[in-house]
Motif scaffolding. Sequence first.
Motif, PDB file in Angstrom:
ATOM      1  N   ALA A 101       0.832  -1.200   0.000  1.00 26.64           N
ATOM      2  CA  ALA A 101       0.000   0.000   0.000  1.00 26.64           C
ATOM      3  C   ALA A 101       0.868   1.251   0.000  1.00 26.64           C
ATOM      4  O   ALA A 101       1.965   1.262   0.561  1.00 26.64           O
ATOM      5  N   SER A 102       0.346   2.281  -0.626  1.00 25.39           N
ATOM      6  CA  SER A 102       1.002   3.585  -0.689  1.00 25.39           C
ATOM      7  C   SER A 102      -0.045   4.664  -0.503  1.00 25.39           C
ATOM      8  O   SER A 102      -1.235   4.432  -0.679  1.00 25.39           O
ATOM      9  N   CYS A 103       0.433   5.840  -0.209  1.00 27.18           N
ATOM     10  CA  CYS A 103      -0.436   7.006  -0.154  1.00 27.18           C
ATOM     11  C   CYS A 103      -0.392   7.649  -1.534  1.00 27.18           C
ATOM     12  O   CYS A 103       0.684   7.947  -2.052  1.00 27.18           O
ATOM     13  N   GLY A 104      -1.549   7.815  -2.151  1.00 27.44           N
ATOM     14  CA  GLY A 104      -1.590   8.414  -3.474  1.00 27.44           C
ATOM     15  C   GLY A 104      -3.017   8.511  -3.975  1.00 27.44           C
ATOM     16  O   GLY A 104      -3.934   7.924  -3.391  1.00 27.44           O
ATOM     17  N   PHE A 105      -3.196   9.252  -5.038  1.00 25.52           N
ATOM     18  CA  PHE A 105      -4.526   9.441  -5.592  1.00 25.52           C
ATOM     19  C   PHE A 105      -4.960   8.247  -6.434  1.00 25.52           C
ATOM     20  O   PHE A 105      -4.132   7.566  -7.026  1.00 25.52           O
ATOM     21  N   ALA A 106      -6.268   8.049  -6.507  1.00 24.35           N
ATOM     22  CA  ALA A 106      -6.827   7.050  -7.404  1.00 24.35           C
ATOM     23  C   ALA A 106      -6.454   7.434  -8.835  1.00 24.35           C
ATOM     24  O   ALA A 106      -6.023   8.559  -9.096  1.00 24.35           O
TER      25      ALA A 106
END
Length: 148
Positions: free
Chosen positions: A35-40
Amino acid sequence: MSNNETREAWLNSAISLLRPIFSRRGFTVPSSCVASCGFASTGTRSHHIGQCWSSTSSEDGRTQIFISPVLHEPVEVLDTLTHELVHAVDDCKHKHGKEFKKIAIGIGMVGPMRSAGAGPDLKRSLIEVASRLGPYPHGRLLISHRKI
């Protein structure tokens, strides 16, 4: 497990702590899931706060989850991550259909499947996981998602 210096380390530690919630109900979160932090994929034009990409979408065969940078509260992040892990369990094959519903309800999610979130028992588990992880090391982006 509270010394996760980056949001990705925190999210991936969270996956490890969430796996037993699934396995106790007979579901397996892929070992290659990250998992990463980022936009769809639709960026800020979307209302999506999480997105899961199947293992076949990735050159290295990993299931990849993105959690929106507008989220910052640990239990909310875990709730979204859990929803995306339901997709990961069936490698994104059934969207929000019957198989998704079976898994989601099986682990304690409630509500319409497209926006299914933690029911009371699962929420207690997420609060416990959040306390083990410590603060989510992320400064929330002050933007809002909007529908296309």
